[in-house]
Design an enzyme around this catalytic site. Structure first.
Site, mmCIF file in Angstrom:
data_model
loop_
_atom_site.group_PDB
_atom_site.id
_atom_site.type_symbol
_atom_site.label_atom_id
_atom_site.label_comp_id
_atom_site.label_asym_id
_atom_site.label_seq_id
_atom_site.Cartn_x
_atom_site.Cartn_y
_atom_site.Cartn_z
ATOM 1 N N GLN A 78 0.799 -1.225 0.000
ATOM 2 C CA GLN A 78 0.000 0.000 0.000
ATOM 3 C C GLN A 78 0.835 1.280 0.000
ATOM 4 O O GLN A 78 0.440 2.274 -0.609
ATOM 5 C CB GLN A 78 -0.920 -0.010 1.226
ATOM 6 N N ASP B 275 4.293 0.205 4.163
ATOM 7 C CA ASP B 275 3.042 -0.198 4.802
ATOM 8 C C ASP B 275 2.434 -1.247 3.892
ATOM 9 O O ASP B 275 1.970 -0.945 2.793
ATOM 10 C CB ASP B 275 2.092 0.986 4.970
ATOM 11 N N LYS C 91 -3.517 6.255 15.325
ATOM 12 C CA LYS C 91 -4.523 6.987 14.557
ATOM 13 C C LYS C 91 -5.663 7.340 15.507
ATOM 14 O O LYS C 91 -6.325 6.446 16.030
ATOM 15 C CB LYS C 91 -5.058 6.129 13.407
ATOM 16 N N ARG D 207 -5.047 9.575 8.018
ATOM 17 C CA ARG D 207 -5.812 8.563 7.309
ATOM 18 C C ARG D 207 -5.857 8.955 5.834
ATOM 19 O O ARG D 207 -5.545 10.082 5.461
ATOM 20 C CB ARG D 207 -7.253 8.457 7.843
ATOM 21 N N LYS E 163 3.440 9.820 9.932
ATOM 22 C CA LYS E 163 2.998 9.465 8.581
ATOM 23 C C LYS E 163 1.871 10.404 8.203
ATOM 24 O O LYS E 163 0.814 10.382 8.832
ATOM 25 C CB LYS E 163 2.460 8.030 8.553
ATOM 26 N N GLU F 139 -3.070 9.497 -1.033
ATOM 27 C CA GLU F 139 -2.210 10.190 -0.078
ATOM 28 C C GLU F 139 -1.131 11.034 -0.752
ATOM 29 O O GLU F 139 -0.141 11.406 -0.119
ATOM 30 C CB GLU F 139 -1.609 9.183 0.899
#
EC number: 4.2.1.11
Length: 426
Positions: A163, A242, A335, A364, A386, A205
């Site tokens: 990912q 990830d 998170k 996220r 991140k 992202e």
């Protein structure tokens, strides 16, 4: 004493065009703040419940009017007149009001919006920046940015299984220098992709989302981009992944690079990558319920690389405690929306750090312009953050906030750098 006078909420849009919750808090001293809630694409099965309306005729069922109503009709009245500085009491009040294990009645998205907005209001009322209010006088360490520059898996419509492929500027002397290194390498990567005739379209992202022959091909591209930007891989910029393995796990097997494989195969695969590249952190290499697989993975690689539990731990102190007892992984991804309140997030971070686990603050894939996690990363001395590629304003907003914090700290600012990765040998 700065009592809560009013709480309001509304439905806004996140970076993927999906509705999310925004909460506003007004204190009796006139302080006014707002906070917005993020949302994930690859979500762990054990995350706190994100309440959606389910009305297919409106926002494809993803509306959050129920969560907004929960804030306005139930949570607001329940916390009105409470001192905004009493974060733990306020969060406990909301948890009790919800009355479920996973916050499914009122919605974790409702609780979190209020929790974060209250913390911001208390900080503003105290005339302190949020990182200082939450972290106290010792909050002075800027995290290493983990820049997700190639997006695959659930974050991109491509054939790449993993990912996220990340750049980690561990050799920089300051956060601003590290961010600059990452940005320059990101642009070098874009030029490389163009030169090779590969797509420079962006994933959720902000990273590039090319179709590649293999996951190794993505790592090779990063190595080439680091060199093209004038940096040394490993010494100055390291790599991270990830994997988000739960996304390709089903019926006891992983469908990876076109094959059905088991945890032992993946462990050997990643051991080979660690030996071949300056790869210092791997997140979610196995499914969230594959505890036996994690036992083996940690035994094989735990001394060599940071193993981050995201779906595995879901920022939940109870699941983290189970993992610590078993000795699986050695790091937790944090998170705030996985658990649903600031207090529980801080409890998870505290447990991890007391137990020798590193902590990584994370955004996220569905984000907003809210920058709370930047302040939180400094407040808890996370050492790592991140928040995507240096592209798309909802990602860059967090990096810009960290630049402001670094400037605000002045000579007291410290960049975590290599020290954030105790297993890093270079």
């Amino acid at each position: 004493m700065a009592a809560i006078e009013a709480v309001n909420a509304r439905e806004i849009l996140d970076s993927r065009g999906n509705p999310t919750v925004e909460v506003e808090v007004l204190l009796e001293d006139g302080t006014f703040t707002r906070a917005a809630v993020p949302s994930g694409a690859s979500t762990g099965a054990f995350e706190a419940y994100e309440l959606r309306d389910g009305d297919a005729g409106r926002y494809l069922g993803k509306g959050v009017q129920k969560a907004v109503a929960a804030v306005v009709d139930e949570i607001g009245p329940a916390i009105q007149d409470l001192d905004a500085a009493d974060q733990r009491i306020i969060d406990a009040t909301m948890i009790e009001l919800d009355g479920t294990e996973n916050k499914s009645r009122l919605g974790a998205n409702a609780l979190l919006g209020v929790s974060l907005a209250v913390a911001k209001a208390a900080a503003d009322s105290a005339e302190l920046p949020l990182y200082r209010y939450l972290g106290g006088p010792n909050a002075h360490t800027l995290p290493v940015p983990m820049l997700n520059v190639i997006n695959g898996g659930s974050h991109a419509d491509t054939n790449v299984d993993i990912q996220e492929f990340m750049l980690l500027p561990v050799g920089a002397s300051t956060f601003s220098e590290g961010l600059r290194w990452g940005v320059e390498t990101y642009h070098a990567l874009k030029s490389l992709l163009k030169k090779k005739g590969l797509s420079t379209g962006l994933g959720d992202e902000g990273g590039f989302a090319p179709n590649l022959d293999s996951n190794r091909a993505a790592l090779d591209l990063l190595m080439e981009a680091i060199d093209a930007a004038g940096f040394t891989a490993g010494k100055q910029i390291a790599l991270g992944l990830d994997v988000a393995s739960s996304e390709f796990y089903s019926d006891g097997a992983y469908t990876f690079e076109g094959q059905k494989v088991d945890a032992a195969h993946l462990t050997a695969y990643f051991a080979d990558l660690v030996a071949s590249y300056p790869l210092i952190t791997i997140e979610d290499p196995l499914d969230e319920d594959d505890w036996a697989g994690y036992d083996h993975f940690t035994a094989e690689l735990g001394a060599k690389v940071q193993i981050v539990g995201d779906d595995l731990f879901v920022t939940n102190p109870k699941r983290l405690a189970d993992g610590i007892t078993r000795g699986v992984a050695n790091s937790i991804l944090v998170k705030v929306n996985q658990i649903g309140t600031l207090t529980e997030t801080l409890d998870a971070v505290s447990l991890a750090q007391r137990s020798g686990y590193t902590t990584v603050l994370s955004h996220r894939s569905g984000e907003t312009e809210d920058t709370t996690i930047a302040d939180l990363a400094v407040a808890v001395d996370a050492g790592q953050i991140k928040t995507g590629a240096p592209a798309r304003s909802e990602r860059v907003a967090k990096y810009n906030q960290l630049l402001r914090i670094e400037q605000d700290l002045g000579a007291a600012a410290v960049y975590a750098g290599r020290s954030a990765f105790p297993r890093f040998q270079a």
